[in-house]
Design an enzyme around this catalytic site. Structure first.
Site, PDB file in Angstrom:
ATOM      1  N   THR A  92       0.623  -1.102  -0.064  1.00 27.30           N
ATOM      2  CA  THR A  92      -0.023   0.086  -0.136  1.00 27.30           C
ATOM      3  C   THR A  92       1.013   1.383   0.064  1.00 27.30           C
ATOM      4  O   THR A  92       0.374   2.301  -0.553  1.00 27.30           O
ATOM      5  CB  THR A  92      -0.788   0.000   1.255  1.00 27.30           C
ATOM      6  OG1 THR A  92      -1.893  -1.152   0.983  1.00 27.30           O
ATOM      7  CG2 THR A  92      -1.778   1.212   1.304  1.00 27.30           C
ATOM      8  N   THR A 169       2.077  -4.350   4.420  1.00 26.32           N
ATOM      9  CA  THR A 169       1.856  -4.541   5.678  1.00 26.32           C
ATOM     10  C   THR A 169       1.524  -5.914   6.072  1.00 26.32           C
ATOM     11  O   THR A 169       1.618  -6.196   7.086  1.00 26.32           O
ATOM     12  CB  THR A 169       0.985  -3.833   6.419  1.00 26.32           C
ATOM     13  OG1 THR A 169      -0.280  -3.680   5.906  1.00 26.32           O
ATOM     14  CG2 THR A 169       1.612  -2.127   6.328  1.00 26.32           C
ATOM     15  N   LYS A 252       1.218  -7.632  12.912  1.00 28.61           N
ATOM     16  CA  LYS A 252       0.070  -6.756  12.459  1.00 28.61           C
ATOM     17  C   LYS A 252      -1.102  -7.328  13.075  1.00 28.61           C
ATOM     18  O   LYS A 252      -1.653  -8.200  12.970  1.00 28.61           O
ATOM     19  CB  LYS A 252      -0.331  -7.095  10.866  1.00 28.61           C
ATOM     20  CG  LYS A 252      -1.156  -6.053  10.490  1.00 28.61           C
ATOM     21  CD  LYS A 252      -1.260  -6.091   8.728  1.00 28.61           C
ATOM     22  CE  LYS A 252      -2.459  -5.290   8.455  1.00 28.61           C
ATOM     23  NZ  LYS A 252      -2.294  -5.219   6.997  1.00 28.61           N
TER      24      LYS A 252
HETATM   25  N1  GLU Z   1      -2.276  -6.631   1.269  1.00 30.86           N
HETATM   26  C1  GLU Z   1      -1.392  -5.589   0.747  1.00 30.86           C
HETATM   27  C2  GLU Z   1       0.087  -6.000   1.233  1.00 30.86           C
HETATM   28  O1  GLU Z   1       0.308  -6.366   2.313  1.00 30.86           O
HETATM   29  C3  GLU Z   1      -1.697  -4.360   0.939  1.00 30.86           C
HETATM   30  C4  GLU Z   1      -1.680  -3.993   2.586  1.00 30.86           C
HETATM   31  C5  GLU Z   1      -0.757  -3.012   2.937  1.00 30.86           C
HETATM   32  O2  GLU Z   1       0.282  -2.729   2.389  1.00 30.86           O
HETATM   33  O3  GLU Z   1      -0.974  -2.454   4.030  1.00 30.86           O
HETATM   34  O4  GLU Z   1       0.924  -5.839   0.530  1.00 30.86           O
END
Ligand code: GLU
Length: 428
Positions: A92, A169, A252
């Site tokens: 993200t 994340t 997380k």
């Molecule tokens: N699911 C995606 C990832 O882990 C987007 C979530 C994010 O980066 O917060 O890359």
């Protein structure tokens, strides 16, 4: 509408029909709605201002564009000496809203990412950027961990002052744990960061996380003891502080909140106020002298992290034991499973599968000495993993099995504190 030729990053005052805004102009991207001008306010929030409502734009400070070398093209890090390296991997933090589909897609290269953070010039550090992957983190594989570790090692060899790794994340804490084991004797900070909201959204945490990561990576390890692998993300619900955790002691814990990452906090910091508060005292494993950094990527991929659930049958468990060389169980409470699994666990251990126990309570320590179930598991040869987080124990077992064959050697390795994954005492 525009009273001067403006560029992204310029600090401006915008007068609209009903309000006055001050902030940095954000770059426009191809798919973005042309109706709005995006401005990043001092608070770190972005606002979209309807262009038809703008009466005047006044330049307060021109953005002095800092050239950021490297990019998705090959960058051999020849000039890395003394610089902060940004190794972008996707997620993200490197995504934006696709205004056609309404979804979020990976769109930013390392350089794009840095162009959304004009405040970086205020850090006074020199930065090199490289796109090493562009994936959502749920799509990462062990080979990606090996690639990231290899790129970090190259930067370290070339004398980088610190390394920042923007990352999705979802599995960020698996990657940070793996790099904590793969990179030994790090003499500089390696900081994983991410964002829960993409950087073109009003409430994005991308800027604060990125700028604080660069700040953290630029701090002197002699003074701040910040050598090693860390995770840095938003702390709390305001835009004040970011929290820093050891790469093996974080998880997380929320699907969408910006302060989703929890664990044993190493420090909290705020670049804008030059604040750094350290929490972790008396736990420094590294000696002050500099040892040669070593890269060791030998891992056994055939390892499973298994959450115990009340209807897990011995039959299913036996099938899993045939498939995996090592299993980390997330047991209940102090580290328990149903009695009926103890026999198949013993059989599997006798046949050479390594079985470790963590707890699905996440926090606290395993203790297999308290209840009869625990004592039977111990007798069967299960190794309780102290207060290691299940994900950290799973990553560590991959590393352990990549290096050792004998049960006692694997057990010794699992129970030795290598990268801050074990606290000797549990503190409140
Ligand atoms: N699911 C995606 C990832 O882990 C987007 C979530 C994010 O980066 O917060 O890359």
């Amino acid at each position: 509408m525009n009273s001067y030729d403006f560029n992204p990053g310029d600090f401006v005052q915008i007068t609209t029909t009903d309000k006055v805004f001050e902030g940095h102009l954000m770059p426009e991207y191809e798919l973005e709605s042309r109706e709005f001008l995006f401005v990043k306010l001092k608070s770190g929030y972005n606002v979209g201002i309807r262009k038809v409502q703008i009466l005047n734009i006044e330049l307060i400070k021109r953005n002095v564009k800092k050239e950021i070398a490297g990019s998705e093209e090959e960058c051999d890090f020849e000039d890395a000496d003394g610089k902060i390296l940004i190794l972008a991997t996707g997620g993200t933090i490197a995504s934006k809203i696709d205004y056609i589909t309404g979804g979020v897609k990976p769109a930013f290269s390392a350089n794009d990412l840095l162009s959304t953070v004009p405040e970086i010039s205020e850090t006074g550090v020199e930065i090199l950027g490289k796109q090493i992957l562009n994936k959502f983190s749920e799509n990462l594989t062990p080979d990606d961990w090996i690639k990231i570790a290899g790129e970090v090692y190259k930067c370290v060899e070339k004398g980088a002052k610190g390394i920042v790794i923007p990352h999705g994340t979802d599995t960020l804490h698996y990657s940070s744990a793996m790099l904590s084991f793969m990179l030994k004797n790090l003499n500089v900070p390696v900081v994983f960061t991410g964002a829960q909201r993409s950087s073109d959204r009003g409430s994005s945490d991308a800027t604060l996380n990125l700028i604080n990561s660069i700040y953290f990576a630029s701090l002197d390890p002699e003074k701040f003891h910040n050598k090693g692998v860390f995770v840095l993300m938003h702390e709390g619900i305001d835009d004040k502080f970011c929290a820093v955790f050891r790469g093996t002691k974080v998880r997380k814990m929320h699907t969408s909140m910006r302060d989703a990452f929890k664990g044993d906090k190493f420090a909290r910091l705020n670049f804008f106020e030059k604040k750094f508060e350290r929490y972790e005292n008396g736990k420094i494993l590294e000696k002050d002298e500099k040892n040669e950094t070593l890269l060791d990527t030998k891992i056994e991929k055939n390892v499973m992290l298994l959450k115990y659930f009340p209807t897990l049958t011995p039959e299913i468990f036996e099938i899993l034991c045939e498939k995996y060389k090592g299993i980390v169980i997330e047991g209940t409470g102090l580290g328990h499973v149903h009695d009926s699994l103890i026999e198949p666990i013993k059989k599997a251990i006798d046949k050479g599968t390594f079985i470790a126990m963590t707890s699905q309570t996440i926090f606290g320590r395993t203790n297999l000495n308290v209840y009869a179930t625990g004592r039977k598991l111990l007798k069967a040869g299960v190794v309780p993993c102290e207060d290691m987080l299940p994900e950290a124990a799973y990553i560590k077992l991959m590393f352990a099995l990549g290096h050792h064959n004998k049960h006692t050697d694997i057990k010794n390795f699992m129970l030795t504190n290598i990268a801050y994954e074990i606290n000797e005492r549990s503190e409140i």
